[in-house]
Design a protein around this motif. Sequence first.
Motif, short mmCIF file in Angstrom:
data_model
loop_
_atom_site.label_atom_id
_atom_site.label_comp_id
_atom_site.label_asym_id
_atom_site.label_seq_id
_atom_site.Cartn_x
_atom_site.Cartn_y
_atom_site.Cartn_z
N LYS A 22 7.80 -0.86 18.09
CA LYS A 22 7.36 -2.10 17.46
C LYS A 22 6.63 -1.78 16.16
O LYS A 22 6.84 -2.42 15.14
CB LYS A 22 6.44 -2.87 18.41
N LYS A 23 5.83 -0.73 16.23
CA LYS A 23 5.06 -0.34 15.05
C LYS A 23 6.01 0.04 13.90
O LYS A 23 5.79 -0.33 12.76
CB LYS A 23 4.15 0.83 15.41
N PHE A 24 7.05 0.78 14.25
CA PHE A 24 8.03 1.19 13.26
C PHE A 24 8.68 -0.03 12.61
O PHE A 24 8.84 -0.11 11.40
CB PHE A 24 9.10 2.08 13.93
N MET A 25 9.00 -0.98 13.45
CA MET A 25 9.64 -2.20 12.98
C MET A 25 8.70 -3.00 12.07
O MET A 25 9.08 -3.47 11.00
CB MET A 25 10.02 -3.03 14.20
N LEU A 26 7.46 -3.11 12.51
CA LEU A 26 6.48 -3.87 11.73
C LEU A 26 6.25 -3.24 10.36
O LEU A 26 6.11 -3.93 9.36
CB LEU A 26 5.16 -3.98 12.49
N ASN A 28 8.32 -1.64 8.59
CA ASN A 28 9.44 -2.00 7.73
C ASN A 28 9.37 -3.44 7.24
O ASN A 28 9.69 -3.73 6.09
CB ASN A 28 10.75 -1.85 8.51
N ASP A 29 8.95 -4.30 8.14
CA ASP A 29 8.96 -5.73 7.82
C ASP A 29 7.78 -6.19 6.97
O ASP A 29 7.87 -7.20 6.28
CB ASP A 29 8.96 -6.56 9.13
N LEU A 30 6.70 -5.43 7.05
CA LEU A 30 5.48 -5.86 6.37
C LEU A 30 5.66 -5.96 4.85
O LEU A 30 5.15 -6.88 4.22
CB LEU A 30 4.32 -4.91 6.72
N GLU A 82 -2.44 2.07 6.75
CA GLU A 82 -1.70 3.33 6.80
C GLU A 82 -0.68 3.46 5.68
O GLU A 82 -0.47 4.51 5.11
CB GLU A 82 -0.92 3.40 8.12
N THR A 83 0.00 2.34 5.40
CA THR A 83 1.08 2.36 4.42
C THR A 83 0.59 2.08 2.99
O THR A 83 1.37 2.17 2.05
CB THR A 83 2.13 1.28 4.76
N GLY A 84 -0.67 1.71 2.86
CA GLY A 84 -1.20 1.39 1.54
C GLY A 84 -0.90 -0.04 1.12
O GLY A 84 -1.39 -0.51 0.09
N LEU A 85 -0.11 -0.75 1.93
CA LEU A 85 0.21 -2.15 1.60
C LEU A 85 -1.02 -3.05 1.59
O LEU A 85 -0.99 -4.15 1.04
CB LEU A 85 1.21 -2.70 2.62
N ILE A 86 -2.09 -2.56 2.19
CA ILE A 86 -3.32 -3.36 2.25
C ILE A 86 -3.83 -3.74 0.86
O ILE A 86 -4.44 -4.79 0.67
CB ILE A 86 -4.43 -2.62 3.06
N ILE A 87 -3.54 -2.89 -0.12
CA ILE A 87 -3.98 -3.16 -1.50
C ILE A 87 -3.32 -4.44 -1.99
O ILE A 87 -3.99 -5.37 -2.46
CB ILE A 87 -3.59 -1.98 -2.43
#
Length: 279
Positions: A22-26, A28-30, A82-87
């Motif tokens: 699920k984490k892997f999927m999320l 990708n989708d985020l 984790e992915t840096g998308l938070i910025i």
Amino acid sequence: AKYNGKNQYQIFSPSMNLASDKKFMLKNDLQKAVMNDELIIHYQPRFDPITYEVTGAEALIRWNHPELGMISPLEFIPIAEETGLIIQIGEWLIREVCTKSKMWQRQLITPVKISINLSAIQLFQSNFVEKVLTMLRGTELEAKWIEFEITESVIIDKEEQVLKTLTQIKELGISIALDDFGTGYSAINYLRQIPCDIIKIDKSLVKDMQIEVTNFEIVAAIVALCHKLNKTVVAEGVETPQQLLSLQKIECDEIQGYLFSKPVEETEFVEIIKNKKWI
Ligand code: C2E
Ligand code: CA
Ligand code: CA
Ligand code: CA
């Protein structure tokens, strides 16, 4: 493959590791979620425990996933970090809150201050203050209508830089709230270090308050200490009338929790601030 201790190897199939799947999927989708307008903001009002007037609100993000439905920030914020998308997500959220707040003011709705949760990663950016200033100018919102909520975790790393950033934020006129107070290891020390205006007492302390007198006394002492330091105290996770009564008794400044209101959608939130008061 993983050794299972019985002289056999098991092959991990996707169904055996649902959580990481699920984490892997999320993950990708985020990325797409931001562009596809799948992220939404709910608002939870805060109240004066005596007059029941609305004193402010907290912006809380949700992800309306096309297949999985509503996903909790507890699940996707760590992935965004984790992915840096938070910025990117964080910037979208600040701009959105500023835009909405200005829009409501133009509709002559008495505004309330809206607080925004910040991740440490956002504060670590060297140009964070500049970005915030640009957003305020772009939306024409006065700085006093927003507040940033931070947790003790921001201070663990890059201490000096973060303290400098927080000081600059305060100079802009944005207030700072120390979130989840009472859950860390050396809360009192952080109280000394972090230039904050507001302390939000964690819901676990509010809950325990009703269970044991000692816990009630601890919350009472926190409120008294914060008042001595000229800080405003907000109790979060207030669910019962008994908790409200205790918090009134110890002169807690503001309360937030299901007893008064859950986090609500924008339209419902606008109705609440139009009413100004809980009835
Ligand atoms: P938090 O900042 O401590 O937010 C308060 C959480 O408590 C929210 O959960 C809220 O819905 C919940 N809550 C409010 N009243 C009550 C109550 O009476 N009882 C109980 N049991 N819970 C109550 P939510 O919305 O699921 O958010 C969880 C966490 O996710 C937040 O904790 C915050 O750490 C993070 N978060 C949410 N939105 C954002 C965001 O925009 N950016 C960042 N970086 N983190 C966010
Ligand atoms: Ca918060
Ligand atoms: Ca909190
Ligand atoms: Ca929290």
